[in-house]
Design a protein around this motif. Structure first.
Motif, PDB file in Angstrom:
ATOM      1  N   ASP A   1       0.824  -1.208   0.000  1.00  0.00           N
ATOM      2  CA  ASP A   1       0.000   0.000   0.000  1.00  0.00           C
ATOM      3  C   ASP A   1       0.861   1.263   0.000  1.00  0.00           C
ATOM      4  OD1 ASP A   1      -2.224  -1.644   0.044  1.00  0.00           O
ATOM      5  OD2 ASP A   1      -2.635  -1.329   2.192  1.00  0.00           O
ATOM      6  N   ALA A   2       1.940   1.250   0.784  1.00  0.00           N
ATOM      7  CA  ALA A   2       2.833   2.408   0.856  1.00  0.00           C
ATOM      8  C   ALA A   2       3.543   2.634  -0.473  1.00  0.00           C
ATOM      9  CB  ALA A   2       3.849   2.212   1.975  1.00  0.00           C
ATOM     10  N   LEU A   3       3.936   1.555  -1.134  1.00  0.00           N
ATOM     11  CA  LEU A   3       4.576   1.696  -2.438  1.00  0.00           C
ATOM     12  C   LEU A   3       3.599   2.239  -3.475  1.00  0.00           C
ATOM     13  CD1 LEU A   3       6.679  -1.594  -2.531  1.00  0.00           C
ATOM     14  CD2 LEU A   3       7.545   0.742  -2.270  1.00  0.00           C
TER      15      LEU A   3
ATOM     16  N   VAL B   1       6.259   3.955   3.742  1.00  0.00           N
ATOM     17  CA  VAL B   1       7.208   2.882   3.426  1.00  0.00           C
ATOM     18  C   VAL B   1       8.092   2.617   4.637  1.00  0.00           C
ATOM     19  CG1 VAL B   1       9.215   2.251   2.008  1.00  0.00           C
ATOM     20  CG2 VAL B   1       7.188   3.245   0.927  1.00  0.00           C
ATOM     21  N   ALA B   2       8.601   3.678   5.241  1.00  0.00           N
ATOM     22  CA  ALA B   2       9.454   3.530   6.427  1.00  0.00           C
ATOM     23  C   ALA B   2       8.696   2.837   7.553  1.00  0.00           C
ATOM     24  CB  ALA B   2       9.950   4.900   6.887  1.00  0.00           C
ATOM     25  N   PHE B   3       7.458   3.237   7.789  1.00  0.00           N
ATOM     26  CA  PHE B   3       6.637   2.617   8.830  1.00  0.00           C
ATOM     27  C   PHE B   3       6.432   1.128   8.531  1.00  0.00           C
ATOM     28  CE2 PHE B   3       2.724   1.322  10.890  1.00  0.00           C
ATOM     29  CZ  PHE B   3       2.884   1.837  12.175  1.00  0.00           C
ATOM     30  N   ALA B   4       6.109   0.809   7.276  1.00  0.00           N
ATOM     31  CA  ALA B   4       5.886  -0.591   6.883  1.00  0.00           C
ATOM     32  C   ALA B   4       7.156  -1.422   7.061  1.00  0.00           C
ATOM     33  CB  ALA B   4       5.398  -0.655   5.441  1.00  0.00           C
TER      34      ALA B   4
ATOM     35  N   PHE C   1      10.879  -7.037  -2.081  1.00  0.00           N
ATOM     36  CA  PHE C   1       9.525  -7.092  -2.619  1.00  0.00           C
ATOM     37  C   PHE C   1       8.501  -7.000  -1.503  1.00  0.00           C
ATOM     38  CE2 PHE C   1      12.437  -9.205  -5.437  1.00  0.00           C
ATOM     39  CZ  PHE C   1      12.144  -8.608  -6.649  1.00  0.00           C
ATOM     40  N   SER C   2       7.377  -6.381  -1.835  1.00  0.00           N
ATOM     41  CA  SER C   2       6.256  -6.317  -0.891  1.00  0.00           C
ATOM     42  C   SER C   2       5.456  -7.610  -0.934  1.00  0.00           C
ATOM     43  CB  SER C   2       5.355  -5.129  -1.224  1.00  0.00           C
ATOM     44  OG  SER C   2       4.806  -5.282  -2.524  1.00  0.00           O
ATOM     45  N   ASP C   3       5.608  -8.360  -2.029  1.00  0.00           N
ATOM     46  CA  ASP C   3       4.854  -9.587  -2.238  1.00  0.00           C
ATOM     47  C   ASP C   3       5.680 -10.503  -3.138  1.00  0.00           C
ATOM     48  OD1 ASP C   3       2.965 -11.533  -3.246  1.00  0.00           O
ATOM     49  OD2 ASP C   3       1.352 -10.148  -2.717  1.00  0.00           O
ATOM     50  N   ALA C   4       5.769 -11.775  -2.790  1.00  0.00           N
ATOM     51  CA  ALA C   4       6.525 -12.722  -3.610  1.00  0.00           C
ATOM     52  C   ALA C   4       5.974 -12.790  -5.028  1.00  0.00           C
ATOM     53  CB  ALA C   4       6.516 -14.106  -2.967  1.00  0.00           C
TER      54      ALA C   4
END
Length: 135
Positions: free
Chosen positions: A22-24, A32-35, A76-79
């Motif tokens: 979501d941040a990306l 992004v930093a928080f995530a 990656f945020s997701d594989a």
């Protein structure tokens, strides 16, 4: 076989950080930093860790530009966002692992890419990510 359950292993589809995705999407560096501080990151592996040794996280895959020698870390945020051309192994790493890895290789890694093939790629300097993780 009564009483026996078949154990399902977590497949790559479970390797994700929705908050990072979501941040990306919004390209919001604070988000992004928080995530990164509060959730895992999908890391491509050259060699997966040994199953019987929880301390063996495997060998992280990095890209070295053959022309310049610059080294990039791809995260990656997701594989599902990892290009098929990369090695097939992935690990889901905690924020403290990411901070330690970046700290140990800060002089070698020149840039970090998130979701390089999309849908919402982002590039950052290792020092900026270290600062975000330390905040």
């Amino acid at each position: 076989m009564a009483g026996k359950k078949k154990v399902k292993r977590a497949g790559p589809e479970r390797f994700r950080n929705t908050q990072l995705a979501d941040a990306l999407q919004t390209q919001d560096m604070a988000a992004v930093a928080f995530a990164l501080r509060h959730g895992p990151t999908v890391v491509p592996l050259m060699r997966p860790g040994h199953r019987d040794n929880p301390l063996d996280v495997g060998e992280v895959w990095t890209y070295r530009d053959p022309k310049t020698g610059d080294v990039a870390l791809l995260l990656f945020s997701d594989a599902a966002h990892k290009p098929a051309t990369l090695p097939p192994g992935v690990a889901l790493q905690a924020p403290d692992w990411l901070r330690a890895f970046l700290g140990a290789h800060e002089d070698e890694i020149t840039t970090v890419f998130f979701d390089i093939a999309g849908p919402h790629p982002l590039q950052a300097a290792p020092a900026d990510l270290i600062a975000a993780l330390d905040a």
